[in-house]
Design a protein around this motif. Structure first.
Motif, PDB file in Angstrom:
ATOM      1  N   LEU A   1      11.520  -1.604   4.732  1.00 57.93           N
ATOM      2  CA  LEU A   1      11.684  -0.812   3.235  1.00 57.93           C
ATOM      3  C   LEU A   1      10.955   0.701   3.478  1.00 57.93           C
ATOM      4  O   LEU A   1      11.619   1.746   2.943  1.00 57.93           O
ATOM      5  N   VAL A   2       9.797   0.640   3.532  1.00 58.79           N
ATOM      6  CA  VAL A   2       8.821   1.286   4.233  1.00 58.79           C
ATOM      7  C   VAL A   2       8.499   2.113   5.137  1.00 58.79           C
ATOM      8  O   VAL A   2       8.096   3.300   5.427  1.00 58.79           O
ATOM      9  N   ALA A   3       8.677   1.411   6.538  1.00 59.28           N
ATOM     10  CA  ALA A   3       8.289   2.380   7.187  1.00 59.28           C
ATOM     11  C   ALA A   3       9.073   1.511   8.720  1.00 59.28           C
ATOM     12  O   ALA A   3      10.593   1.095   8.711  1.00 59.28           O
TER      13      ALA A   3
ATOM     14  N   THR B   1       4.982   4.589  -6.304  1.00 59.89           N
ATOM     15  CA  THR B   1       5.569   4.455  -7.843  1.00 59.89           C
ATOM     16  C   THR B   1       4.702   5.014  -8.389  1.00 59.89           C
ATOM     17  O   THR B   1       4.480   5.525  -9.903  1.00 59.89           O
ATOM     18  N   LYS B   2       3.158   4.780  -8.553  1.00 64.55           N
ATOM     19  CA  LYS B   2       1.868   5.635  -9.410  1.00 64.55           C
ATOM     20  C   LYS B   2       1.719   6.880  -8.972  1.00 64.55           C
ATOM     21  O   LYS B   2       0.849   7.085  -9.797  1.00 64.55           O
ATOM     22  N   GLY B   3       2.551   7.579  -8.114  1.00 61.37           N
ATOM     23  CA  GLY B   3       1.986   8.528  -7.923  1.00 61.37           C
ATOM     24  C   GLY B   3       1.017   8.648  -7.117  1.00 61.37           C
ATOM     25  O   GLY B   3       0.367  10.248  -6.975  1.00 61.37           O
TER      26      GLY B   3
ATOM     27  N   PRO C   1       0.550  -1.546  -0.026  1.00 61.17           N
ATOM     28  CA  PRO C   1      -0.006  -0.239  -0.228  1.00 61.17           C
ATOM     29  C   PRO C   1       0.994   1.177  -0.162  1.00 61.17           C
ATOM     30  O   PRO C   1       0.482   2.181  -0.644  1.00 61.17           O
ATOM     31  N   ILE C   2       2.163   1.263   0.520  1.00 64.99           N
ATOM     32  CA  ILE C   2       2.668   2.687   0.816  1.00 64.99           C
ATOM     33  C   ILE C   2       3.371   2.739  -1.007  1.00 64.99           C
ATOM     34  O   ILE C   2       3.392   3.227  -1.394  1.00 64.99           O
ATOM     35  N   PHE C   3       4.952   1.594  -1.298  1.00 67.63           N
ATOM     36  CA  PHE C   3       4.985   1.188  -2.016  1.00 67.63           C
ATOM     37  C   PHE C   3       4.903   1.340  -3.281  1.00 67.63           C
ATOM     38  O   PHE C   3       5.366   2.215  -4.171  1.00 67.63           O
TER      39      PHE C   3
ATOM     40  N   VAL D   1      13.700   1.440  -3.130  1.00 67.32           N
ATOM     41  CA  VAL D   1      13.159   1.719  -2.582  1.00 67.32           C
ATOM     42  C   VAL D   1      13.333   3.575  -2.191  1.00 67.32           C
ATOM     43  O   VAL D   1      12.675   4.333  -2.517  1.00 67.32           O
ATOM     44  N   ARG D   2      14.648   3.486  -1.861  1.00 66.14           N
ATOM     45  CA  ARG D   2      15.110   4.786  -1.459  1.00 66.14           C
ATOM     46  C   ARG D   2      15.125   6.378  -2.516  1.00 66.14           C
ATOM     47  O   ARG D   2      14.793   7.264  -2.614  1.00 66.14           O
TER      48      ARG D   2
END
Ligand SMILES: N[C@@H](CCC(=O)N[C@@H](CS)C(=O)NCC(=O)O)C(=O)O
Length: 234
Positions: A187-189, A131-133, A125-127, A223-224
């Motif tokens: 990676l995201v949190a 990536t889809k803006g 849900p985050i990444f 990811v970064r």
């Protein structure tokens, strides 16, 4: 003609915790491998032939066959078990029958429930949104962190019972899988584990191992670029 290509190829992306798990097993055993990028959401036709569930990773052992379905294995658990059979040392599956079964149970728990909560509940849900803006799905991720993850982390904390390893008093497929899947969240949190002190100590020790850290660095680099700082979900 001779080439220096390794026999083992992992098709997929280091963004997959399951690919990193298989890569970690290769690194632990000193087995050469390479990663060949496949976008599982827009896969080439040849990949669909070797990945019946349309999932990454898939392993190819070129010493068995260079093309087609022969010599390929879908699913990280089957891949890791194959590498263990082919390269037994150092063993990553305990010798003792009960410890062996415990390692397989923890691997399965991490591959299923933990991956659902951490991967589908938090990472995607985050990444994927970023990536889809789109706006990151923080509500969904916060719900997964607060409600889906704790019961699974409770189980892991209890089974680990303050030990250095999940099964057989040595590094095994259980430790590698849990760490790779938990790191999908990192990676995201932020991934604060103070409520689970045994697991927190295990996570810190495992993260530092090159077999975990090196494949993760490949994912983090990707990811970064889109997300410079992980979110706080607490
Ligand atoms: N049980 C499989 C799970 C593999 C898996 O779910 N991979 C994800 C990437 S992390 C995937 O290919 N997803 C494609 C999709 O959701 O369509 C394994 O251990 O290899």
């Amino acid at each position: 003609m001779t080439t220096n290509r390794p026999d083992l190829v992992l098709y997929g992306s280091p963004l997959s915790p399951f690919l990193r798990k298989a890569a970690g097993v290769c690194i632990a055993k000193g087995v050469e491998f390479e990663i060949e990028g496949v976008n599982v959401f827009a896969p080439p036709p040849w990949f669909l032939e070797i990945s019946p569930m349309k999932r990454i990773p898939v392993l190819r052992d070129r010493s068995v066959a260079e093309e087609g379905v022969a010599g390929t294995i879908p699913d990280s658990s089957a891949i890791c078990a194959y590498i263990e059979k082919k390269h037994p040392a150092p063993a990553l599956y305990p010798e003792d029958p009960m410890a062996y079964a415990e390692a397989l149970f923890i691997e399965e728990l991490a591959d299923t429930s933990l991956a659902m909560a951490g991967g589908l509940g938090i990472f995607r849900p985050i990444f994927f949104a970023i990536t889809k803006g789109e706006e990151p799905g923080l509500d969904k991720a916060r719900d997964a962190w607060a409600n889906q993850l704790p019961p699974i982390l409770d189980i892991l904390e209890k089974r680990l019972a303050g030990r250095a390893f999940f099964a057989g008093d040595a590094l095994s497929i259980a430790d590698i899988t849990v760490t790779c899947v938990l790191m999908q969240i990192s990676l995201v949190a932020e991934t604060p584990l103070a409520r689970w002190p045994g697991l927190a100590a295990h996570f810190a020790a495992m993260k530092a191992l090159p077999l975990i850290a090196n494949p993760y660095a490949g994912a983090e680099k990707i990811v970064r670029k889109a997300l410079p700082t992980p979110f706080d979900l607490t």
